[in-house]
Design a protein around this motif. Sequence first.
Motif, PDB file in Angstrom:
ATOM      1  N   ALA A  56       0.837  -1.202   0.000  1.00 12.55           N
ATOM      2  CA  ALA A  56       0.000   0.000   0.000  1.00 12.55           C
ATOM      3  C   ALA A  56       0.872   1.252   0.000  1.00 12.55           C
ATOM      4  O   ALA A  56       0.397   2.341   0.299  1.00 12.55           O
ATOM      5  N   ILE A  61      -3.173   0.225  -4.037  1.00 15.18           N
ATOM      6  CA  ILE A  61      -3.055  -0.846  -3.046  1.00 15.18           C
ATOM      7  C   ILE A  61      -3.002  -2.144  -3.834  1.00 15.18           C
ATOM      8  O   ILE A  61      -3.918  -2.457  -4.596  1.00 15.18           O
ATOM      9  N   ASN A  78      -5.756   3.883  -4.135  1.00 15.17           N
ATOM     10  CA  ASN A  78      -5.017   4.278  -2.949  1.00 15.17           C
ATOM     11  C   ASN A  78      -5.703   5.503  -2.350  1.00 15.17           C
ATOM     12  O   ASN A  78      -5.423   6.629  -2.721  1.00 15.17           O
ATOM     13  N   LYS A  80      -8.025   7.181   1.331  1.00 15.12           N
ATOM     14  CA  LYS A  80      -8.243   7.100   2.779  1.00 15.12           C
ATOM     15  C   LYS A  80      -9.317   6.060   3.110  1.00 15.12           C
ATOM     16  O   LYS A  80      -9.176   5.298   4.062  1.00 15.12           O
ATOM     17  N   TYR A  83      -7.785   2.666   2.882  1.00 12.15           N
ATOM     18  CA  TYR A  83      -6.874   2.404   4.002  1.00 12.15           C
ATOM     19  C   TYR A  83      -7.659   1.939   5.218  1.00 12.15           C
ATOM     20  O   TYR A  83      -7.257   1.025   5.926  1.00 12.15           O
ATOM     21  N   LEU A  86      -8.777  -1.712   4.732  1.00  9.20           N
ATOM     22  CA  LEU A  86      -7.731  -2.602   4.236  1.00  9.20           C
ATOM     23  C   LEU A  86      -7.960  -4.053   4.657  1.00  9.20           C
ATOM     24  O   LEU A  86      -7.839  -4.961   3.838  1.00  9.20           O
ATOM     25  N   ALA A 117       0.577   6.943   5.118  1.00 10.27           N
ATOM     26  CA  ALA A 117      -0.669   6.303   5.547  1.00 10.27           C
ATOM     27  C   ALA A 117      -0.760   4.862   5.036  1.00 10.27           C
ATOM     28  O   ALA A 117      -1.192   3.963   5.760  1.00 10.27           O
ATOM     29  N   GLY A 118      -0.343   4.648   3.802  1.00 14.01           N
ATOM     30  CA  GLY A 118      -0.389   3.302   3.236  1.00 14.01           C
ATOM     31  C   GLY A 118       0.538   2.344   3.956  1.00 14.01           C
ATOM     32  O   GLY A 118       0.161   1.209   4.279  1.00 14.01           O
ATOM     33  N   ASN A 121      -0.802   1.707   7.630  1.00 17.94           N
ATOM     34  CA  ASN A 121      -1.976   0.829   7.674  1.00 17.94           C
ATOM     35  C   ASN A 121      -1.632  -0.611   7.304  1.00 17.94           C
ATOM     36  O   ASN A 121      -2.120  -1.554   7.917  1.00 17.94           O
ATOM     37  N   SER A 122      -0.796  -0.802   6.294  1.00 21.89           N
ATOM     38  CA  SER A 122      -0.449  -2.171   5.908  1.00 21.89           C
ATOM     39  C   SER A 122       0.415  -2.850   6.974  1.00 21.89           C
ATOM     40  O   SER A 122       0.256  -4.043   7.239  1.00 21.89           O
TER      41      SER A 122
END
Length: 176
Positions: A56, A61, A78, A80, A83, A86, A117-118, A121-122
């Motif tokens: 991500a 993603i 990709n 918010k 995310y 996810l 952020a990606g 979160n991942s």
Amino acid sequence: KISILVFVDGYLFSLNRWYINDKTPSSFEKYLILFSLALIFVIKYRDKMNKLIVDAANEKIFLMIISNEDIYNITHENSKINYERLIILVVDFLKSKGLEIKDISAFYVNRGPGSYAGIRNSLSLTKAIHLANKIDYYCYSFKDFSSENDIKYENIPNLCDKFKVKKNLINPIYIS
């Protein structure tokens, strides 16, 4: 081809009815049980060789499942919203291929550089799944494989082995 020996005890030439009692020597029985258990273990272990790649950090993603026979992938915008969803995206992708999280043997997650952020979160998703299901994960960066010419997602598990990427270690690389 498997042959099983059965020792027969009976009265072939008697006036009584002929009967057969199968007798397996205890030493043979022990090896038969060990062989059966080993075969079951190999079948279960072979069935669980599904690897999930989560990336991500880039413009999209990207999710990929590498199983024993097949490779599946999917991309999502990709954003918010994605995310925040996810885990739902991962579970839906696994379900579409007849799998569950418990069927995954290892996670490979891109640690950057890329979207803060990606990556966050991942990595959070991977760490949570690791804690809940004891599934090993590998945090890779394409910079780890800088000496390779043609890097493809399906080669990431082999590249992580080749370049000795440590499992269960998070060391993100963010760009603002």
